[in-house]
Design an enzyme around this catalytic site. Structure first.
Site, short mmCIF file in Angstrom:
data_model
loop_
_atom_site.label_atom_id
_atom_site.label_comp_id
_atom_site.label_asym_id
_atom_site.label_seq_id
_atom_site.Cartn_x
_atom_site.Cartn_y
_atom_site.Cartn_z
CG HIS A 11 -0.22 0.33 2.50
ND1 HIS A 11 0.62 -0.55 3.11
CD2 HIS A 11 -0.20 1.46 3.27
CE1 HIS A 11 1.12 -0.01 4.21
NE2 HIS A 11 0.64 1.21 4.34
C1 UD1 Z 1 -1.84 5.72 6.02
C2 UD1 Z 1 -0.51 6.14 6.62
C3 UD1 Z 1 0.50 5.01 6.48
C4 UD1 Z 1 -0.04 3.73 7.05
C5 UD1 Z 1 -1.42 3.42 6.46
C6 UD1 Z 1 -2.01 2.19 7.11
C7 UD1 Z 1 0.05 8.54 6.46
C8 UD1 Z 1 0.89 9.54 5.77
N1 UD1 Z 1 0.05 7.30 5.93
O1 UD1 Z 1 -1.65 5.51 4.64
O2 UD1 Z 1 1.68 5.34 7.17
O3 UD1 Z 1 0.85 2.68 6.77
O4 UD1 Z 1 -2.29 4.53 6.67
O5 UD1 Z 1 -3.12 1.73 6.42
O6 UD1 Z 1 -0.59 8.86 7.45
N2 UD1 Z 1 -8.96 5.49 1.75
C9 UD1 Z 1 -10.23 4.98 1.66
N3 UD1 Z 1 -10.86 4.60 2.82
C10 UD1 Z 1 -10.29 4.75 4.04
C11 UD1 Z 1 -8.99 5.28 4.12
C12 UD1 Z 1 -8.33 5.66 2.97
O7 UD1 Z 1 -10.77 4.83 0.59
O8 UD1 Z 1 -10.92 4.36 5.06
C13 UD1 Z 1 -8.24 5.85 0.50
C14 UD1 Z 1 -8.49 7.27 0.07
O9 UD1 Z 1 -8.53 7.29 -1.31
C15 UD1 Z 1 -7.23 7.99 0.52
C16 UD1 Z 1 -6.18 6.90 0.37
O10 UD1 Z 1 -6.87 5.68 0.68
O11 UD1 Z 1 -6.97 9.10 -0.25
C17 UD1 Z 1 -5.01 7.07 1.29
O12 UD1 Z 1 -5.44 7.18 2.65
P1 UD1 Z 1 -4.50 7.94 3.71
O13 UD1 Z 1 -5.04 7.78 5.08
O14 UD1 Z 1 -4.21 9.32 3.25
O15 UD1 Z 1 -3.12 7.14 3.61
P2 UD1 Z 1 -2.85 5.57 3.62
O16 UD1 Z 1 -2.32 5.20 2.29
O17 UD1 Z 1 -4.03 4.83 4.16
#
Ligand code: UD1
Length: 375
Positions: free
Chosen positions: A209
């Site tokens: 991821h």
């Molecule tokens: C985040 C953390 C990462 C961690 C990971 C665990 C940061 C910078 N990154 O990354 O260190 O390893 O969480 O999972 O804080 N999204 C959904 N549903 C959700 C959550 C996210 O669809 O419930 C999608 C959205 O499109 C979003 C993307 O995932 O833009 C990224 O989510 P985000 O929380 O920004 O970062 P992660 O890649 O999840």
């Protein structure tokens, strides 16, 4: 007798497992502690959030900030704006933040500006790779923290090098492993493997991821390699929403079975850990899974150039493959060679009692009426 109000802030999937056992321990000592929980809402899908609260038995958060997704700046700023009034209202004696995600940094920054003491769970980890947002989050959170709870020996060295005073650093062990050991008896590798169409010891489990891997052309290489491996051994790939979105961009749809590569939605904690327990090996770029495989004695192959968790290589089952998906094809051979330290045991303090030791530190401060802030 004086009590201490401890306000924990969580936001993303791995935060929940690191914090849940600490909250449980605070609740066990409810005569001394008032425990409050804030969920920033950085993760919000049922499969990324709700299911963990149900499985870990934490109960509903006291405050939901609902920040959702966004750029790093927008997400961090939103947590700060929405957390500040909560901290002013609840007046905690200490704010606990786990790990290294944007919610961690944002919560620490908010508390720091209000001069509220901060305890950092999983302090001191360093990848020495500033291209990862998590590295910035770790370094800055540690600099603002007053209690640095660590779970590996190199964490202390890292913190002392960055001028954190030794008396602020507390080796308590790994609270995420407390969560794993708490569900140990409920893991069912047989039934869960069967539900996924395979059997224990006969499949490779995959999670990828990180932006460095999934947001660019390397994802295409990885999928091609996983399909090739899938022709030999079944590959189960529960894909993070970020990864699923990038896959869709490439025309790959989740819930499809591509030549032995099975892509699924994210799984709950019990189901996922049961699969880890049953896997012949795990391929990942996650931090936490490097630790969980070490405790479960399952070979782990990490598709990154570095790890902030070197103890999982030195004392556990982790092998760094580099940020090089072309190497995925080597995994069946590496598994054959059995060169992954399955019998090495587990690092010190990864014993299910880390949360107890962490809350002991807080209770000592309370009993001694000691100032938590060191800076
Ligand atoms: C985040 C953390 C990462 C961690 C990971 C665990 C940061 C910078 N990154 O990354 O260190 O390893 O969480 O999972 O804080 N999204 C959904 N549903 C959700 C959550 C996210 O669809 O419930 C999608 C959205 O499109 C979003 C993307 O995932 O833009 C990224 O989510 P985000 O929380 O920004 O970062 P992660 O890649 O999840």
């Amino acid at each position: 007798m004086r009590t201490m109000t401890v306000l924990s802030v969580v936001g993303t999937r791995p935060n929940f497992m690191k914090t849940a056992p600490v909250i449980a321990e605070l609740q066990r000592r409810s005569g001394r502690f008032r425990s409050l929980l804030v969920h920033t809402g950085q993760h919000y899908d049922a499969a990324m959030s709700t299911i963990f609260f149900e499985e870990l038995g934490v109960g509903e958060p006291d405050h939901m900030l609902g920040v959702g997704s966004g750029s790093h700046a927008a997400q961090t700023a939103r947590v700060m704006e929405r957390l500040e009034p909560v901290l002013l209202e609840e007046k905690p004696d200490v704010v606990l933040v786990p790990g290294d995600v944007n919610s961690t940094l944002a919560a620490a920054l908010t508390a720091s500006k209000l001069r509220i003491p901060i305890g950092h769970i999983e302090a001191g980890l360093r990848s020495f790779d500033r291209s990862m947002p998590e590295e910035t989050n770790r370094i800055l959170t540690d600099q603002m923290s007053d209690l640095l709870f660590i779970h590996s020996p190199e964490a202390e060295e890292n913190l002392l090098r960055e001028n954190v005073p030794a008396h602020a650093v507390h080796f308590v062990g790994n609270t995420m492993i407390d969560s794993l050991l708490a569900i140990w008896d409920r893991l069912d590798a047989g039934a869960v493997s069967e539900r996924h169409g395979t059997a224990p010891g006969e499949f490779l489990l995959v999670t990828l991821h990180r932006p460095a891997l999934v947001d660019g052309p390397l994802l295409t290489v990885a999928i091609g390699e996983l399909e090739a491996v899938g022709a030999e051994v079944p590959v189960i790939f529960p894909a993070h929403p970020r990864t699923q979105a990038r896959m869709r961009d490439l025309g790959i749809h989740p819930e499809t079975n591509r030549n032995g590569l099975r892509v699924t939605d994210p799984l709950g904690y019990l189901e996922f850990m049961s699969l880890v327990a049953g896997a012949a090996g795990v391929l990942t770029d996650s931090g936490g899974i490097q630790e969980e495989t070490t405790v479960l004695g399952v070979p782990c192959f990490t598709l990154r150039d570095n790890t902030e968790r070197p103890v999982t290589v030195a004392e556990g089952t982790n092998t760094l493959l580099g940020l090089d998906p072309a190497r995925i094809g080597e995994i069946p051979v590496l598994l054959e060679q059995n060169a992954h330290g399955r019998d090495k045991g587990v690092p010190r303090g990864w014993d299910g009692k880390a949360s107890e030791r962490l809350v002991d530190v807080l209770e000592q401060k309370l009993n001694a009426d000691e100032e938590i802030k060191w800076a």
